[in-house]
Design an enzyme around this catalytic site. Sequence first.
Site, PDB file in Angstrom:
ATOM      1  N   CYS A  81      27.324  12.691  44.122  1.00  0.00           N
ATOM      2  CA  CYS A  81      28.431  12.042  44.804  1.00  0.00           C
ATOM      3  C   CYS A  81      27.898  11.201  45.945  1.00  0.00           C
ATOM      4  CB  CYS A  81      29.387  13.077  45.390  1.00  0.00           C
ATOM      5  SG  CYS A  81      30.036  14.212  44.156  1.00  0.00           S
TER       6      CYS A  81
ATOM      7  N   GLY B  33      28.586   7.883  41.892  1.00  0.00           N
ATOM      8  CA  GLY B  33      29.659   8.594  41.203  1.00  0.00           C
ATOM      9  C   GLY B  33      30.760   7.644  40.800  1.00  0.00           C
TER      10      GLY B  33
ATOM     11  N   ASN C 113      28.684  16.270  49.104  1.00  0.00           N
ATOM     12  CA  ASN C 113      27.748  15.872  48.043  1.00  0.00           C
ATOM     13  C   ASN C 113      26.746  17.001  47.874  1.00  0.00           C
ATOM     14  OD1 ASN C 113      24.905  13.604  47.928  1.00  0.00           O
ATOM     15  ND2 ASN C 113      25.995  14.528  46.246  1.00  0.00           N
ATOM     16  N   GLY C 114      26.586  17.463  46.646  1.00  0.00           N
ATOM     17  CA  GLY C 114      25.625  18.538  46.401  1.00  0.00           C
ATOM     18  C   GLY C 114      26.244  19.598  45.533  1.00  0.00           C
TER      19      GLY C 114
ATOM     20  N   TYR D 223      15.659   7.932  40.445  1.00  0.00           N
ATOM     21  CA  TYR D 223      16.756   7.326  39.704  1.00  0.00           C
ATOM     22  C   TYR D 223      18.030   7.069  40.516  1.00  0.00           C
ATOM     23  CZ  TYR D 223      20.802   7.101  36.590  1.00  0.00           C
ATOM     24  OH  TYR D 223      21.978   6.741  35.995  1.00  0.00           O
TER      25      TYR D 223
ATOM     26  N   SER E  60      17.005   0.900  36.829  1.00  0.00           N
ATOM     27  CA  SER E  60      16.222   1.623  37.848  1.00  0.00           C
ATOM     28  C   SER E  60      14.714   1.542  37.644  1.00  0.00           C
ATOM     29  CB  SER E  60      16.614   3.101  37.904  1.00  0.00           C
ATOM     30  OG  SER E  60      17.860   3.326  37.370  1.00  0.00           O
TER      31      SER E  60
ATOM     32  N   ASP F 111      10.681   3.494  31.409  1.00  0.00           N
ATOM     33  CA  ASP F 111      11.956   4.002  31.931  1.00  0.00           C
ATOM     34  C   ASP F 111      11.674   4.820  33.187  1.00  0.00           C
ATOM     35  OD1 ASP F 111      14.639   4.359  32.181  1.00  0.00           O
ATOM     36  OD2 ASP F 111      14.948   5.236  30.196  1.00  0.00           O
ATOM     37  N   ASP F 112      12.704   4.969  34.038  1.00  0.00           N
ATOM     38  CA  ASP F 112      12.488   5.760  35.255  1.00  0.00           C
ATOM     39  C   ASP F 112      12.330   7.229  34.917  1.00  0.00           C
ATOM     40  OD1 ASP F 112      15.377   7.044  35.683  1.00  0.00           O
ATOM     41  OD2 ASP F 112      15.628   4.963  35.087  1.00  0.00           O
TER      42      ASP F 112
HETATM   43  P1  AMP Z   1      18.651   9.994  28.479  1.00  0.00           P
HETATM   44  O1  AMP Z   1      17.203  10.340  28.359  1.00  0.00           O
HETATM   45  O2  AMP Z   1      19.238   9.366  27.288  1.00  0.00           O
HETATM   46  O3  AMP Z   1      19.450  11.159  28.962  1.00  0.00           O
HETATM   47  O4  AMP Z   1      18.783   8.872  29.596  1.00  0.00           O
HETATM   48  C1  AMP Z   1      17.874   8.774  30.600  1.00  0.00           C
HETATM   49  C2  AMP Z   1      18.269   7.602  31.427  1.00  0.00           C
HETATM   50  O5  AMP Z   1      19.483   7.877  32.096  1.00  0.00           O
HETATM   51  C3  AMP Z   1      17.219   7.395  32.489  1.00  0.00           C
HETATM   52  O6  AMP Z   1      16.590   6.225  32.147  1.00  0.00           O
HETATM   53  C4  AMP Z   1      17.964   7.203  33.751  1.00  0.00           C
HETATM   54  O7  AMP Z   1      18.047   5.807  34.008  1.00  0.00           O
HETATM   55  C5  AMP Z   1      19.341   7.712  33.492  1.00  0.00           C
HETATM   56  N1  AMP Z   1      19.544   9.039  34.095  1.00  0.00           N
HETATM   57  C6  AMP Z   1      18.651   9.896  34.559  1.00  0.00           C
HETATM   58  N2  AMP Z   1      19.251  11.020  35.013  1.00  0.00           N
HETATM   59  C7  AMP Z   1      20.562  10.854  34.825  1.00  0.00           C
HETATM   60  C8  AMP Z   1      21.715  11.654  35.098  1.00  0.00           C
HETATM   61  N3  AMP Z   1      21.605  12.853  35.645  1.00  0.00           N
HETATM   62  N4  AMP Z   1      22.930  11.157  34.795  1.00  0.00           N
HETATM   63  C9  AMP Z   1      23.055   9.937  34.238  1.00  0.00           C
HETATM   64  N5  AMP Z   1      22.004   9.143  33.957  1.00  0.00           N
HETATM   65  C10 AMP Z   1      20.770   9.586  34.236  1.00  0.00           C
END
Ligand code: AMP
Length: 503
Positions: free
Chosen positions: A2, A28, A102-103, A259, A305, A367-368
Site C-alpha cells: 500500500c 496499490g 502499509n504493511g 520492484y 522496473s 526482468d527485475d
Molecule cells: P511473475 O513471475 O509472472 O509472477 O511476474 C513477475 C513480474 O511481476 C516481475 O517482473 C515484477 O515486475 C512483477 N512483480 C514482482 N513481484 C510482484 C508482486 N508481488 N505483485 C505484482 N507484481 C510483481
Amino acid sequence: MCGIVGVVGRGPVNQLIYDSLLLLQHRGQDAAGIATSEGNHFNMFKGHGLVRDVFRTRSMRSLPGFSGIGQVRYPTAGSSDSAEEAQPFYVNAPFGITFAHNGNLTNWNELRESLFRIDQRHINTNSDSEVLLNVLAHELQRAANGISLDEAAIFRAVTGLHSRVKGAYAVVAQISGYGLLAFRDPHGIRPLCLGRFESSAGPEWMVASESVALEGSGFAFVRDIEPGEAVFISLDGQVHQQHCSPPAQHAPCIFEYVYFARPDSVIEGVSVYNARLKMGEYLADKLARTMPLGEIDVVMPIPDSSRPAAMQLASRLNLEYREGLIKNRYVGRTFIMPGQAVRKKSVRQKLNTIGLEFKGKNVLLVDDSIVRGTTSREIVEMARAAGANKVFMASAAPPVRYQNVYGIDMPTQDELIANGRDEQEIAKLIGADALIYQDIEDMQKSVMDLNPKLTNFDCSCFTGEYVTGDITPDYLKWLARPRQEEGEGGGLQFNLGFAANDN
Ligand code: AMP
C-alpha cells in the site's frame, strides 16, 4: 502493498492528498481513500479502484479540512478484498481516530483475540489494519490523562503498541482535535518519510511512503522516519518526535528497491534508480563469469522496473541494448482478483513484441524478478514467436522461494516457480535457453554500496529468514488459505464527527 500519506497544511489538503495518492498509485491499485479533518470533524471517502476512478468532484468537495490522510491499497497476505476494508479506517474512541497502514502484522490473530477478550474491542473486518488501529486506540485510551492528550501520552501509546504488535507497519493516523501521528515498526521494514513545504502562512508537513509523493507535491524531503520512531505533528504545525521501541535490527524491505518503489524515490538514503543500476552491474559481472557473452546479440528489458538494471548490464558488458517489448499503458483494470488465467492473458494484453528486434537474434531478456514465472514463460514464448534464435533470461533479483509475510502480495509458496526448483529446472519450465539469477549477496550489496549504514534487509522471500522471529510453519499455512471472493463496490462515503458536512 500500500501507499500512505498524511498532511498537516495551512489550507485545504484534499487536492494535495489526491495528487500524492496518484504519485503512490504504483503501490496499490485496488482501493483508495482519503480522510480529512476539520476541527473535531472527520470527512472520509473511499472505494474500490484507481485514485482517478474513486474520486469525483462531488467526493472531493466532501473532503474539506486543513489536515488529512490517504491510502492506496493492494490487498496483501491475510486480507480479503471487501469494500469495507478500504482505508482509512475510523474509530470513535478515544477522541476519534482515522488511520491508514502499509504493511502486514504477523501476530494479528493473537491481537484480535486479546482485543476482544481483554480490551473488549470488536473487530469487524478481516483486516490486520483494523486490529492495529484498535490496539492504537486502546493504548491511547490507557495513556491519556482523562479527556486530554499531550505528546508524552501519544508516545507512551505508541510504545505500548510496539510492545504488543509484531510485523511490518508504517502508519499515518489523525487524532481528532490534536493532529497527525506517523510511526514505523521497530525494524523499519516498510518505508515512511517526512517532508516540509514553506507556505506564506507557515510550514506545512507531509508524511508519505515514498519521497516521490513529497517531491511531486512540491514538498522538500526532510528525512526518513526512523524504525521505531513516532512523529506527531500538531494541527498548528509543531513537530514532535520520539523513539518508542527498544533498538532492533534495522531491516528495510529489499523488494522495495527490486520492484515496488518508483525509481525516482529515495528510501533510506538510497536512490531506487541507482540501486537498480547497481543490480545491473552485479548481474553483468555474474553473467560474464558464468556465460559465453559472445552468444548474446542483444539485451532487452521486460518493462518497466527492470529497465535501469538492463541498461547498466548492457553497457557494462558492451552489448547492444534494445527495446523489443512495448507496454500498453492503457490496459484496463482487471475486475476480478487476478487468477492464473487472467494473469497469463494480461501479460499478452500488456506487452507486445517488435519483430525486427527479435528476428534471428540471441536475446537476453532482463526482468527485475521472477515470482510465479507466468510473465517469463509468456515472454519467452512471445520472443520465440517473434523469431528469436535463442532466448536467455536474467533476473536482477535472486530466486523468490518463500512467502512474504510483511505486506508484499506473494502469499503461497506453491505458486512460486522457484519453490523447490533449481535454476535449470526453472529455465526449462519457462522455456529459456539459459537462466541467470542475481546472487543474494550482490542484491544486498547493490543497496549497501550506496549507503554503508544499511547492513541488514528483509530478504525473507529469498532466504526464508523472517526478521520478526515469530513466523511458524502453521502461520505460513494459515496465510496461504484461499482468500474470500471479491465483492465489487462503489465509493463509500462517511461523515464522521459533529459538524455538518457540505456535500
Ligand atoms: P511473475 O513471475 O509472472 O509472477 O511476474 C513477475 C513480474 O511481476 C516481475 O517482473 C515484477 O515486475 C512483477 N512483480 C514482482 N513481484 C510482484 C508482486 N508481488 N505483485 C505484482 N507484481 C510483481
